[in-house]
Design a protein around this motif. Structure first.
Motif, PDB file in Angstrom:
ATOM      1  N   TYR A   1       0.859  -1.185   0.000  1.00 53.53           N
ATOM      2  CA  TYR A   1       0.000   0.000   0.000  1.00 53.53           C
ATOM      3  C   TYR A   1       0.894   1.233   0.000  1.00 53.53           C
ATOM      4  N   TYR A   2       0.369   2.315  -0.490  1.00 52.21           N
ATOM      5  CA  TYR A   2       1.121   3.566  -0.481  1.00 52.21           C
ATOM      6  C   TYR A   2       1.159   4.122   0.937  1.00 52.21           C
ATOM      7  N   PHE A   3       2.297   4.696   1.308  1.00 51.35           N
ATOM      8  CA  PHE A   3       2.389   5.305   2.637  1.00 51.35           C
ATOM      9  C   PHE A   3       1.348   6.411   2.782  1.00 51.35           C
ATOM     10  N   ASN A   4       0.951   7.022   1.658  1.00 48.63           N
ATOM     11  CA  ASN A   4      -0.082   8.066   1.708  1.00 48.63           C
ATOM     12  C   ASN A   4      -1.413   7.496   2.195  1.00 48.63           C
ATOM     13  N   HIS A   5      -1.681   6.227   1.884  1.00 47.81           N
ATOM     14  CA  HIS A   5      -2.920   5.605   2.351  1.00 47.81           C
ATOM     15  C   HIS A   5      -2.931   5.547   3.873  1.00 47.81           C
ATOM     16  N   LEU A   6      -1.841   5.102   4.447  1.00 45.37           N
ATOM     17  CA  LEU A   6      -1.756   5.039   5.906  1.00 45.37           C
ATOM     18  C   LEU A   6      -1.835   6.436   6.503  1.00 45.37           C
ATOM     19  N   MET A   7      -1.155   7.395   5.903  1.00 43.21           N
ATOM     20  CA  MET A   7      -1.184   8.768   6.418  1.00 43.21           C
ATOM     21  C   MET A   7      -2.591   9.359   6.373  1.00 43.21           C
ATOM     22  N   ALA A   8      -3.337   9.071   5.316  1.00 51.77           N
ATOM     23  CA  ALA A   8      -4.710   9.582   5.213  1.00 51.77           C
ATOM     24  C   ALA A   8      -5.569   9.022   6.338  1.00 51.77           C
ATOM     25  N   ILE A   9      -5.405   7.737   6.631  1.00 53.30           N
ATOM     26  CA  ILE A   9      -6.169   7.112   7.714  1.00 53.30           C
ATOM     27  C   ILE A   9      -5.755   7.705   9.059  1.00 53.30           C
ATOM     28  N   GLN A  10      -4.468   7.944   9.236  1.00 53.42           N
ATOM     29  CA  GLN A  10      -3.987   8.541  10.477  1.00 53.42           C
ATOM     30  C   GLN A  10      -4.571   9.934  10.691  1.00 53.42           C
ATOM     31  N   MET A  11      -4.835  10.647   9.607  1.00 54.79           N
ATOM     32  CA  MET A  11      -5.418  11.994   9.721  1.00 54.79           C
ATOM     33  C   MET A  11      -6.815  11.966  10.341  1.00 54.79           C
ATOM     34  N   THR A  12      -7.513  10.843  10.240  1.00 59.23           N
ATOM     35  CA  THR A  12      -8.850  10.746  10.820  1.00 59.23           C
ATOM     36  C   THR A  12      -8.797  10.417  12.308  1.00 59.23           C
TER      37      THR A  12
ATOM     38  N   SER B   1     -15.993  -8.338  20.737  1.00 59.67           N
ATOM     39  CA  SER B   1     -16.310  -7.248  21.647  1.00 59.67           C
ATOM     40  C   SER B   1     -15.096  -6.338  21.799  1.00 59.67           C
ATOM     41  N   GLY B   2     -15.290  -5.067  21.620  1.00 63.69           N
ATOM     42  CA  GLY B   2     -14.203  -4.110  21.746  1.00 63.69           C
ATOM     43  C   GLY B   2     -13.498  -3.805  20.440  1.00 63.69           C
ATOM     44  N   ASP B   3     -13.713  -4.624  19.401  1.00 66.70           N
ATOM     45  CA  ASP B   3     -13.115  -4.349  18.096  1.00 66.70           C
ATOM     46  C   ASP B   3     -13.861  -3.220  17.401  1.00 66.70           C
ATOM     47  N   ALA B   4     -13.128  -2.397  16.717  1.00 67.96           N
ATOM     48  CA  ALA B   4     -13.751  -1.329  15.938  1.00 67.96           C
ATOM     49  C   ALA B   4     -14.370  -1.917  14.677  1.00 67.96           C
ATOM     50  N   HIS B   5     -15.469  -1.339  14.259  1.00 68.27           N
ATOM     51  CA  HIS B   5     -16.144  -1.761  13.037  1.00 68.27           C
ATOM     52  C   HIS B   5     -15.294  -1.393  11.822  1.00 68.27           C
ATOM     53  N   ILE B   6     -15.035  -2.370  10.941  1.00 72.14           N
ATOM     54  CA  ILE B   6     -14.285  -2.095   9.720  1.00 72.14           C
ATOM     55  C   ILE B   6     -15.213  -1.409   8.731  1.00 72.14           C
ATOM     56  N   LYS B   7     -14.843  -0.213   8.361  1.00 66.45           N
ATOM     57  CA  LYS B   7     -15.684   0.582   7.483  1.00 66.45           C
ATOM     58  C   LYS B   7     -15.096   0.720   6.079  1.00 66.45           C
ATOM     59  N   MET B   8     -13.798   0.402   5.938  1.00 63.40           N
ATOM     60  CA  MET B   8     -13.159   0.585   4.647  1.00 63.40           C
ATOM     61  C   MET B   8     -12.051  -0.440   4.454  1.00 63.40           C
ATOM     62  N   VAL B   9     -11.919  -0.937   3.224  1.00 59.50           N
ATOM     63  CA  VAL B   9     -10.858  -1.875   2.852  1.00 59.50           C
ATOM     64  C   VAL B   9     -10.120  -1.283   1.663  1.00 59.50           C
ATOM     65  N   THR B  10      -8.790  -1.258   1.738  1.00 55.66           N
ATOM     66  CA  THR B  10      -7.978  -0.736   0.651  1.00 55.66           C
ATOM     67  C   THR B  10      -7.132  -1.851   0.060  1.00 55.66           C
ATOM     68  N   VAL B  11      -7.233  -2.010  -1.262  1.00 55.26           N
ATOM     69  CA  VAL B  11      -6.427  -2.985  -1.995  1.00 55.26           C
ATOM     70  C   VAL B  11      -5.736  -2.239  -3.126  1.00 55.26           C
ATOM     71  N   VAL B  12      -4.434  -2.475  -3.268  1.00 53.49           N
ATOM     72  CA  VAL B  12      -3.650  -1.836  -4.317  1.00 53.49           C
ATOM     73  C   VAL B  12      -3.149  -2.924  -5.256  1.00 53.49           C
ATOM     74  N   ASN B  13      -3.077  -2.621  -6.540  1.00 48.16           N
ATOM     75  CA  ASN B  13      -2.549  -3.552  -7.519  1.00 48.16           C
ATOM     76  C   ASN B  13      -1.152  -4.005  -7.074  1.00 48.16           C
ATOM     77  N   PRO B  14      -0.892  -5.325  -7.015  1.00 50.09           N
ATOM     78  CA  PRO B  14       0.403  -5.813  -6.504  1.00 50.09           C
ATOM     79  C   PRO B  14       1.631  -5.313  -7.254  1.00 50.09           C
ATOM     80  N   CYS B  15       1.522  -4.891  -8.482  1.00 49.54           N
ATOM     81  CA  CYS B  15       2.699  -4.402  -9.189  1.00 49.54           C
ATOM     82  C   CYS B  15       2.854  -2.894  -9.041  1.00 49.54           C
ATOM     83  N   ASN B  16       2.027  -2.299  -8.207  1.00 47.44           N
ATOM     84  CA  ASN B  16       2.086  -0.859  -8.039  1.00 47.44           C
ATOM     85  C   ASN B  16       1.776  -0.521  -6.590  1.00 47.44           C
ATOM     86  N   PRO B  17       2.632  -0.093  -5.776  1.00 47.19           N
ATOM     87  CA  PRO B  17       3.847   0.660  -6.037  1.00 47.19           C
ATOM     88  C   PRO B  17       5.022  -0.206  -6.342  1.00 47.19           C
TER      89      PRO B  17
END
Length: 84
Positions: A26-37, A68-84
């Motif tokens: 995954y792109y580091f930008n994906h993780l950074m975007a999630i961290q912004m929330t 119990s106690g797990d956060a609800h998964i609201k989004m899944v991100t998949v990136v093409n394996p040859c990119n990045p």
């Protein structure tokens, strides 16, 4: 372009209490975007095989069963394996 669109989507869809699944690679930008929330502690790194294909059985099970106690998964991100 695409990174900004992804960031806009994340900010619009995720709240701090929501979880998100990222599959490598995954792109580091994906993780950074999630961290912004404020959801950085709710990022779930999904398992992949040696060819970086997501484990769909794991994902189906994880989406269907929330412990119990797990956060609800609201989004899944998949990136093409040859990119990045």
């Amino acid at each position: 372009g695409a990174n900004q669109a992804y960031t806009n989507l994340v900010v619009a869809v995720l709240d701090a209490e929501d979880a998100s699944v990222l599959f490598a690679p995954y792109y580091f930008n994906h993780l950074m975007a999630i961290q912004m929330t404020g959801g950085s502690d709710r990022v779930v790194l999904g398992p992949v095989n040696k060819d970086f294909l997501p484990d769909i059985d794991w994902l189906e099970t994880r989406l269907a069963t929330t412990k119990s106690g797990d956060a609800h998964i609201k989004m899944v991100t998949v990136v093409n394996p040859c990119n990045p």
